[in-house]
Motif scaffolding. Sequence first.
Motif, mmCIF file in Angstrom:
data_model
loop_
_atom_site.group_PDB
_atom_site.id
_atom_site.type_symbol
_atom_site.label_atom_id
_atom_site.label_comp_id
_atom_site.label_asym_id
_atom_site.label_seq_id
_atom_site.Cartn_x
_atom_site.Cartn_y
_atom_site.Cartn_z
ATOM 1 N N ALA A 86 12.836 15.043 -23.441
ATOM 2 C CA ALA A 86 12.871 16.470 -23.128
ATOM 3 C C ALA A 86 11.821 17.293 -23.854
ATOM 4 O O ALA A 86 11.241 18.201 -23.262
ATOM 5 N N TYR A 87 11.580 16.993 -25.132
ATOM 6 C CA TYR A 87 10.745 17.871 -25.937
ATOM 7 C C TYR A 87 9.280 17.440 -25.959
ATOM 8 O O TYR A 87 8.443 18.136 -26.520
ATOM 9 N N LYS A 88 8.987 16.323 -25.372
ATOM 10 C CA LYS A 88 7.617 15.834 -25.332
ATOM 11 C C LYS A 88 7.132 15.864 -23.878
ATOM 12 O O LYS A 88 7.804 15.368 -22.987
ATOM 13 N N ASP A 89 5.971 16.454 -23.646
ATOM 14 C CA ASP A 89 5.464 16.600 -22.284
ATOM 15 C C ASP A 89 5.374 15.250 -21.585
ATOM 16 O O ASP A 89 4.940 14.256 -22.182
ATOM 17 N N PHE A 90 5.778 15.238 -20.322
ATOM 18 C CA PHE A 90 5.748 14.071 -19.441
ATOM 19 C C PHE A 90 6.830 13.039 -19.753
ATOM 20 O O PHE A 90 6.862 11.980 -19.138
ATOM 21 N N GLY A 91 7.734 13.349 -20.696
ATOM 22 C CA GLY A 91 8.809 12.407 -21.006
ATOM 23 C C GLY A 91 9.721 12.169 -19.812
ATOM 24 O O GLY A 91 10.011 11.027 -19.461
ATOM 25 N N TRP A 92 10.191 13.244 -19.176
ATOM 26 C CA TRP A 92 11.071 13.098 -18.027
ATOM 27 C C TRP A 92 10.329 12.491 -16.837
ATOM 28 O O TRP A 92 10.857 11.656 -16.112
ATOM 29 N N GLU A 93 9.086 12.878 -16.658
ATOM 30 C CA GLU A 93 8.305 12.338 -15.548
ATOM 31 C C GLU A 93 8.179 10.825 -15.636
ATOM 32 O O GLU A 93 8.089 10.142 -14.611
ATOM 33 N N ASN A 94 8.210 10.288 -16.849
ATOM 34 C CA ASN A 94 8.045 8.844 -17.056
ATOM 35 C C ASN A 94 9.359 8.124 -17.352
ATOM 36 O O ASN A 94 9.345 6.946 -17.698
ATOM 37 N N HIS A 95 10.491 8.821 -17.210
ATOM 38 C CA HIS A 95 11.778 8.195 -17.509
ATOM 39 C C HIS A 95 12.245 7.342 -16.335
ATOM 40 O O HIS A 95 12.148 7.762 -15.176
ATOM 41 N N PRO A 96 12.770 6.140 -16.587
ATOM 42 C CA PRO A 96 13.223 5.263 -15.491
ATOM 43 C C PRO A 96 14.320 5.879 -14.625
ATOM 44 O O PRO A 96 14.469 5.500 -13.462
ATOM 45 N N PHE A 97 15.095 6.824 -15.169
ATOM 46 C CA PHE A 97 16.194 7.416 -14.402
ATOM 47 C C PHE A 97 15.735 8.559 -13.510
ATOM 48 O O PHE A 97 16.538 9.103 -12.753
#
Length: 297
Positions: free
Chosen positions: A117-128
């Motif tokens: 959440a707090y690091k840019d592109f974290g959600w974009e690269n999450h398997p879920f």
Amino acid sequence: MSVTIKKDQFYVDGVKTQLAGSHTWNVVQAFNGKRASLDDLTGNFTRLWTVETRGMRLDNKFYGSNITGVAKVDVVPWKKTGALNQKFYDKLETVVKRAEKRDIVTGVVLFDHAFNAYKDFGWENHPFNGLGPKSEYEIHTIGPWNKYQRAHVKKVVETLEPYDNVIYEVGNELYKNSISKFQAKVIKWVKKFTDKPVGASYAAGVYVNQSWLTKVDADFIVPTQGARAGGVRKIAGFKGPQLLDTDHGWALTSNVAGLRTAWDQGRSIWLMDGLNGDVLRNRDNLQPDRNFINSVL
């Protein structure tokens, strides 16, 4: 070495033992090909992180990294389909096995929110992303995706059950909505699969009232300290060990007096450590803190 709990203390092979050591992000999972060695760590205790996202940007964050651009994580627990990634569990087992030979107790973190959440592109690269949760803030809530998470917990426990130097920590800075049901559910999963101690860490966004930590059947807890440079508080109403993780208090900042206070309270300690700063940034010279840990062990 068998790790158990009696009252508010850890016992190793039946002997009351305070634990203390340094932890960093990349002991199991390499960031941009860089992995920290157990030989670089201080003490008899370390966290083994489970970073969930395959990549995130860290260089523009206060508690970030010297890696520029998107930092790639070499292996995460799940593939894009939600299937388990055996390579992650192989690497985790290798580190735990090596740590056992060095008499290092490992706190295996089962889930993480901060990178998502707090690091840019974290959600974009999450398997879920695409498997159910609408955003990074729903990953650690109750939903159909829990089947993937439960499979992960079971696989971790089955993989590490032969090793006696393991305790489990449910979550690193999981979002505050995780405390209603998710964290308690994960603790139940762990206790179904193993008798090893399992603890809970504070949830991001819940700094003042942490009484929920006393209600999730955790064997130990890792609260935040609230004021970053303030005193070392304990949560009332909890009878088990209360660890100090400086990541949740004064991350990457030297505070030997704070460590000494926690140690004198009988608490075990994780020192968030940038080591040489190539992955987790050095914000302060932590050699005095490492020296303190070496002096009390």
